[in-house]
Design a protein around this motif. Structure first.
Motif, short mmCIF file in Angstrom:
data_model
loop_
_atom_site.label_atom_id
_atom_site.label_comp_id
_atom_site.label_asym_id
_atom_site.label_seq_id
_atom_site.Cartn_x
_atom_site.Cartn_y
_atom_site.Cartn_z
N ALA A 34 0.83 -1.21 0.00
CA ALA A 34 0.00 0.00 0.00
C ALA A 34 0.87 1.26 0.00
O ALA A 34 0.45 2.32 -0.47
N TYR A 35 2.08 1.15 0.49
CA TYR A 35 2.99 2.30 0.56
C TYR A 35 3.60 2.66 -0.79
O TYR A 35 4.15 3.74 -0.93
N LEU A 36 3.49 1.80 -1.77
CA LEU A 36 4.08 2.09 -3.07
C LEU A 36 3.46 3.32 -3.72
O LEU A 36 4.14 4.06 -4.42
N ARG A 37 2.19 3.53 -3.51
CA ARG A 37 1.49 4.65 -4.16
C ARG A 37 0.97 5.68 -3.17
O ARG A 37 0.21 6.58 -3.55
N ALA A 38 1.37 5.58 -1.92
CA ALA A 38 0.92 6.53 -0.90
C ALA A 38 1.65 7.86 -1.02
O ALA A 38 2.73 7.95 -1.61
N SER A 39 1.06 8.91 -0.47
CA SER A 39 1.77 10.19 -0.37
C SER A 39 3.03 9.96 0.44
O SER A 39 3.00 9.29 1.47
N TRP A 40 4.12 10.50 0.00
CA TRP A 40 5.39 10.10 0.61
C TRP A 40 6.14 11.22 1.32
O TRP A 40 7.29 11.06 1.72
N CYS A 41 5.47 12.34 1.64
CA CYS A 41 6.18 13.42 2.33
C CYS A 41 6.67 12.97 3.71
O CYS A 41 7.81 13.24 4.07
N ASP A 42 5.84 12.29 4.49
CA ASP A 42 6.29 11.79 5.79
C ASP A 42 7.30 10.66 5.63
O ASP A 42 8.24 10.54 6.42
N MET A 43 7.08 9.82 4.63
CA MET A 43 8.02 8.72 4.39
C MET A 43 9.41 9.25 4.07
O MET A 43 10.41 8.63 4.41
N ALA A 44 9.48 10.38 3.39
CA ALA A 44 10.77 10.95 3.00
C ALA A 44 11.60 11.27 4.23
O ALA A 44 12.81 10.99 4.27
N ILE A 45 10.99 11.83 5.25
CA ILE A 45 11.73 12.17 6.46
C ILE A 45 12.31 10.91 7.10
O ILE A 45 13.48 10.88 7.48
N THR A 46 11.49 9.87 7.21
CA THR A 46 11.98 8.61 7.77
C THR A 46 13.11 8.05 6.92
O THR A 46 14.12 7.56 7.45
N TYR A 47 12.98 8.13 5.62
CA TYR A 47 14.02 7.67 4.69
C TYR A 47 15.32 8.42 4.92
O TYR A 47 16.37 7.82 5.05
N TRP A 48 15.25 9.74 5.00
CA TRP A 48 16.45 10.55 5.22
C TRP A 48 17.09 10.24 6.57
O TRP A 48 18.32 10.18 6.67
N VAL A 49 16.27 10.05 7.58
CA VAL A 49 16.77 9.72 8.92
C VAL A 49 17.55 8.41 8.87
O VAL A 49 18.67 8.31 9.37
N ARG A 50 16.95 7.40 8.27
CA ARG A 50 17.61 6.09 8.20
C ARG A 50 18.89 6.14 7.37
O ARG A 50 19.90 5.56 7.75
N HIS A 51 18.85 6.81 6.25
CA HIS A 51 20.00 6.84 5.36
C HIS A 51 21.11 7.78 5.81
O HIS A 51 22.21 7.73 5.26
N SER A 52 20.83 8.60 6.82
CA SER A 52 21.86 9.51 7.33
C SER A 52 22.47 9.04 8.64
O SER A 52 23.31 9.71 9.22
N GLY A 53 22.02 7.88 9.12
CA GLY A 53 22.56 7.35 10.36
C GLY A 53 21.96 7.96 11.61
O GLY A 53 22.53 7.87 12.69
N ASN A 54 20.80 8.59 11.49
CA ASN A 54 20.17 9.25 12.62
C ASN A 54 18.98 8.49 13.19
O ASN A 54 18.24 9.03 14.02
N ALA A 55 18.77 7.26 12.79
CA ALA A 55 17.57 6.51 13.19
C ALA A 55 17.45 6.38 14.72
O ALA A 55 16.37 6.57 15.26
N LYS A 56 18.52 6.07 15.40
CA LYS A 56 18.44 5.88 16.86
C LYS A 56 18.05 7.18 17.56
O LYS A 56 17.33 7.14 18.56
N ALA A 57 18.47 8.30 17.05
CA ALA A 57 18.17 9.58 17.68
C ALA A 57 16.74 10.05 17.36
O ALA A 57 16.10 10.66 18.20
N VAL A 58 16.27 9.74 16.17
CA VAL A 58 14.99 10.28 15.73
C VAL A 58 13.85 9.27 15.83
O VAL A 58 12.70 9.62 16.06
#
Length: 63
Positions: A34-58
Motif C-alpha cells: 500500500a505504501y508504493l502509491r501513498a503520499s510520501w512526504c512523511d516517508m521521506a523524512i523517515t528515509y532521510w533519517v535512516r539513510h543519514s545514520g540518525n535513526a536511533k536519535a529520531v
C-alpha cells in the motif's frame, strides 16, 4: 549522526517525483505494498533519517 548528514541525504532526493519511487519502495518493503502509491512526504523524512545514520536519535525503538 548529525542534522547536516540528514540534510545532505534530503538533497540527494531533490527532484524525485512520482510513485513508486525509492522512498515509497523502501517503506513498502517494510510495511506492505500500500505504501508504493501513498503520499510520501512523511516517508521521506523517515528515509532521510535512516539513510543519514540518525535513526536511533529520531526513531527511538525502531531501526
Amino acid at each position: 549522526m548529525t542534522a547536516a548528514k540528514m540534510v545532505a541525504e534530503a538533497r540527494r532526493t531533490l527532484g524525485m517525483s512520482g510513485r513508486p519511487n525509492a522512498i515509497t519502495r523502501e517503506n513498502a518493503s517494510r510495511h506492505g505494498d500500500a505504501y508504493l502509491r501513498a503520499s510520501w512526504c512523511d516517508m521521506a523524512i523517515t528515509y532521510w533519517v535512516r539513510h543519514s545514520g540518525n535513526a536511533k536519535a529520531v526513531l527511538p525503538g525502531r531501526d
